[in-house]
Design a protein around this motif. Structure first.
Motif, PDB file in Angstrom:
ATOM      1  N   ARG A   1      19.949  -0.024  16.468  1.00 49.77           N
ATOM      2  CA  ARG A   1      19.721  -1.328  17.092  1.00 49.77           C
ATOM      3  C   ARG A   1      18.218  -1.563  17.336  1.00 49.77           C
ATOM      4  N   MET A   2      17.514  -0.521  17.815  1.00 46.88           N
ATOM      5  CA  MET A   2      16.083  -0.676  18.071  1.00 46.88           C
ATOM      6  C   MET A   2      15.303  -0.850  16.766  1.00 46.88           C
ATOM      7  N   ALA A   3      15.784  -0.239  15.686  1.00 45.25           N
ATOM      8  CA  ALA A   3      15.145  -0.448  14.381  1.00 45.25           C
ATOM      9  C   ALA A   3      15.347  -1.900  13.939  1.00 45.25           C
ATOM     10  N   GLU A   4      16.541  -2.431  14.133  1.00 47.39           N
ATOM     11  CA  GLU A   4      16.818  -3.832  13.791  1.00 47.39           C
ATOM     12  C   GLU A   4      15.956  -4.782  14.615  1.00 47.39           C
ATOM     13  N   GLU A   5      15.647  -4.401  15.856  1.00 40.82           N
ATOM     14  CA  GLU A   5      14.830  -5.223  16.749  1.00 40.82           C
ATOM     15  C   GLU A   5      13.336  -5.086  16.463  1.00 40.82           C
ATOM     16  N   GLY A   6      12.961  -4.178  15.574  1.00 38.23           N
ATOM     17  CA  GLY A   6      11.564  -3.997  15.234  1.00 38.23           C
ATOM     18  C   GLY A   6      10.811  -3.063  16.179  1.00 38.23           C
ATOM     19  N   LEU A   7      11.536  -2.352  17.042  1.00 41.19           N
ATOM     20  CA  LEU A   7      10.900  -1.410  17.965  1.00 41.19           C
ATOM     21  C   LEU A   7      10.645  -0.069  17.296  1.00 41.19           C
ATOM     22  N   LEU A   8      11.424   0.220  16.267  1.00 43.56           N
ATOM     23  CA  LEU A   8      11.287   1.449  15.483  1.00 43.56           C
ATOM     24  C   LEU A   8      11.220   1.069  14.022  1.00 43.56           C
ATOM     25  N   ARG A   9      10.638   1.950  13.227  1.00 42.67           N
ATOM     26  CA  ARG A   9      10.687   1.752  11.781  1.00 42.67           C
ATOM     27  C   ARG A   9      11.297   3.002  11.163  1.00 42.67           C
ATOM     28  N   VAL A  10      12.013   2.799  10.083  1.00 43.11           N
ATOM     29  CA  VAL A  10      12.589   3.913   9.348  1.00 43.11           C
ATOM     30  C   VAL A  10      11.474   4.495   8.484  1.00 43.11           C
ATOM     31  N   VAL A  11      11.190   5.778   8.696  1.00 43.93           N
ATOM     32  CA  VAL A  11      10.129   6.464   7.949  1.00 43.93           C
ATOM     33  C   VAL A  11      10.668   6.955   6.621  1.00 43.93           C
ATOM     34  N   ARG A  12      11.844   7.566   6.669  1.00 41.88           N
ATOM     35  CA  ARG A  12      12.456   8.114   5.462  1.00 41.88           C
ATOM     36  C   ARG A  12      13.875   8.581   5.799  1.00 41.88           C
ATOM     37  N   SER A  13      14.608   8.905   4.772  1.00 39.70           N
ATOM     38  CA  SER A  13      15.899   9.579   4.935  1.00 39.70           C
ATOM     39  C   SER A  13      15.740  10.946   4.302  1.00 39.70           C
ATOM     40  N   GLU A  14      16.338  11.938   4.926  1.00 38.75           N
ATOM     41  CA  GLU A  14      16.224  13.294   4.385  1.00 38.75           C
ATOM     42  C   GLU A  14      17.552  14.006   4.482  1.00 38.75           C
ATOM     43  N   ARG A  15      17.716  14.979   3.600  1.00 38.81           N
ATOM     44  CA  ARG A  15      18.944  15.771   3.598  1.00 38.81           C
ATOM     45  C   ARG A  15      18.549  17.213   3.321  1.00 38.81           C
ATOM     46  N   GLU A  16      19.022  18.112   4.158  1.00 35.12           N
ATOM     47  CA  GLU A  16      18.785  19.541   3.954  1.00 35.12           C
ATOM     48  C   GLU A  16      20.099  20.198   3.586  1.00 35.12           C
ATOM     49  N   GLY A  17      20.166  20.772   2.415  1.00 32.37           N
ATOM     50  CA  GLY A  17      21.370  21.478   1.978  1.00 32.37           C
ATOM     51  C   GLY A  17      22.590  20.586   2.057  1.00 32.37           C
ATOM     52  N   ALA A  18      23.638  21.126   2.683  1.00 31.47           N
ATOM     53  CA  ALA A  18      24.898  20.401   2.803  1.00 31.47           C
ATOM     54  C   ALA A  18      24.962  19.530   4.056  1.00 31.47           C
ATOM     55  N   MET A  19      23.846  19.454   4.779  1.00 31.87           N
ATOM     56  CA  MET A  19      23.805  18.642   5.993  1.00 31.87           C
ATOM     57  C   MET A  19      23.909  17.166   5.621  1.00 31.87           C
ATOM     58  N   PRO A  20      24.391  16.341   6.546  1.00 29.15           N
ATOM     59  CA  PRO A  20      24.441  14.908   6.256  1.00 29.15           C
ATOM     60  C   PRO A  20      23.023  14.331   6.164  1.00 29.15           C
ATOM     61  N   GLU A  21      22.904  13.205   5.491  1.00 28.71           N
ATOM     62  CA  GLU A  21      21.607  12.545   5.390  1.00 28.71           C
ATOM     63  C   GLU A  21      21.185  12.065   6.775  1.00 28.71           C
ATOM     64  N   ARG A  22      19.900  12.246   7.062  1.00 29.34           N
ATOM     65  CA  ARG A  22      19.380  11.873   8.383  1.00 29.34           C
ATOM     66  C   ARG A  22      18.244  10.876   8.221  1.00 29.34           C
ATOM     67  N   THR A  23      18.281   9.858   9.061  1.00 29.53           N
ATOM     68  CA  THR A  23      17.237   8.840   9.051  1.00 29.53           C
ATOM     69  C   THR A  23      16.169   9.221  10.065  1.00 29.53           C
ATOM     70  N   VAL A  24      14.930   9.251   9.609  1.00 30.16           N
ATOM     71  CA  VAL A  24      13.800   9.594  10.469  1.00 30.16           C
ATOM     72  C   VAL A  24      13.156   8.291  10.942  1.00 30.16           C
ATOM     73  N   TYR A  25      12.947   8.194  12.264  1.00 27.86           N
ATOM     74  CA  TYR A  25      12.383   6.988  12.873  1.00 27.86           C
ATOM     75  C   TYR A  25      11.012   7.277  13.472  1.00 27.86           C
ATOM     76  N   ALA A  26      10.215   6.218  13.577  1.00 23.91           N
ATOM     77  CA  ALA A  26       8.928   6.271  14.275  1.00 23.91           C
ATOM     78  C   ALA A  26       8.789   4.995  15.097  1.00 23.91           C
ATOM     79  N   LEU A  27       7.979   5.066  16.113  1.00 19.06           N
ATOM     80  CA  LEU A  27       7.742   3.936  17.002  1.00 19.06           C
ATOM     81  C   LEU A  27       6.823   2.914  16.326  1.00 19.06           C
ATOM     82  N   THR A  28       7.097   1.639  16.512  1.00 20.40           N
ATOM     83  CA  THR A  28       6.212   0.569  16.053  1.00 20.40           C
ATOM     84  C   THR A  28       5.325   0.141  17.226  1.00 20.40           C
ATOM     85  N   ALA A  29       4.381  -0.744  16.960  1.00 21.02           N
ATOM     86  CA  ALA A  29       3.544  -1.290  18.038  1.00 21.02           C
ATOM     87  C   ALA A  29       4.414  -2.013  19.062  1.00 21.02           C
ATOM     88  N   GLU A  30       5.421  -2.737  18.590  1.00 24.88           N
ATOM     89  CA  GLU A  30       6.355  -3.411  19.511  1.00 24.88           C
ATOM     90  C   GLU A  30       7.137  -2.383  20.335  1.00 24.88           C
TER      91      GLU A  30
END
Length: 183
Positions: free
Chosen positions: A51-80
């Motif tokens: 929800r905060m990414a949709e609001e522009g408070l966070l940005r998606v940096v990348r998606s990553e997957r290690e081995g058989a783990m589920p894909e994970r979305t990495v977030y970072a803070l925006t200026a907002e």
């Protein structure tokens, strides 16, 4: 309040870390026992991040997957997101909240409950509060090397509130004792 607490926790963690995925943030909340001293909704961390990414408070940096783990979305803070962190933190630092306890309403509605039953309930509650204090003191000691000054202050605040609750329950117990002795 729970939603705002979760948002503040996530924004502050991302401001501190730079970037993280939901699992890391959820783990930090659980390990830090955020639910003991706040209303952080550990179960709502993933949806709050989205929800905060949709609001522009966070940005998606990348998606990553290690081995058989589920894909994970990495977030970072925006200026907002940094602005939102400042606003939320300032509001919560100034807000004074006195929580409600369902027990109070039940007690107010208990005119027809026998005094002995109320005494027994208060005895059980006192026991539970004392166990909770013991658990927290043990947790504070075992986590001691990993706690900073603010963590110690938060533990102390919670312990003081629990001790005050014990004092109030002991006073209530005394009222029931007098009432029982007068009947």
């Amino acid at each position: 309040m729970r939603g705002a607490s979760t948002r503040l926790f996530l924004l502050a963690e991302l401001a501190s870390r730079g970037e993280a995925h939901g699992h890391e943030l959820r783990r930090e909340a659980a390990l830090g026992r955020a639910e003991m001293w706040s209303e952080v909704g550990i179960g709502s961390i993933y949806s709050t991040l989205r929800r905060m990414a949709e609001e522009g408070l966070l940005r998606v940096v990348r998606s990553e997957r290690e081995g058989a783990m589920p894909e994970r979305t990495v977030y970072a803070l925006t200026a907002e997101g940094r602005k939102e962190l400042s606003v939320l933190r300032a509001a919560m630092l100034r807000e004074v909240v006195v929580g409600t306890d369902p027990f109070d309403l039940a007690l107010a509605c208990s005119a027809d409950v026998p005094v002995q039953e109320l005494r027994d309930v208060v005895t059980d509650r006192l026991s539970t509060l004392r166990v909770r204090i013991s658990e927290l003191e043990h947790l504070r000691i075992s986590a001691g090397p990993h706690l900073d000054e603010r963590d110690h202050l938060l533990f102390e605040h919670l312990l003081i509130r629990l001790r005050a609750d014990i004092d109030w329950h002991e006073g209530l117990f005394a009222v029931f004792e007098r009432k029982r002795n007068n009947d």
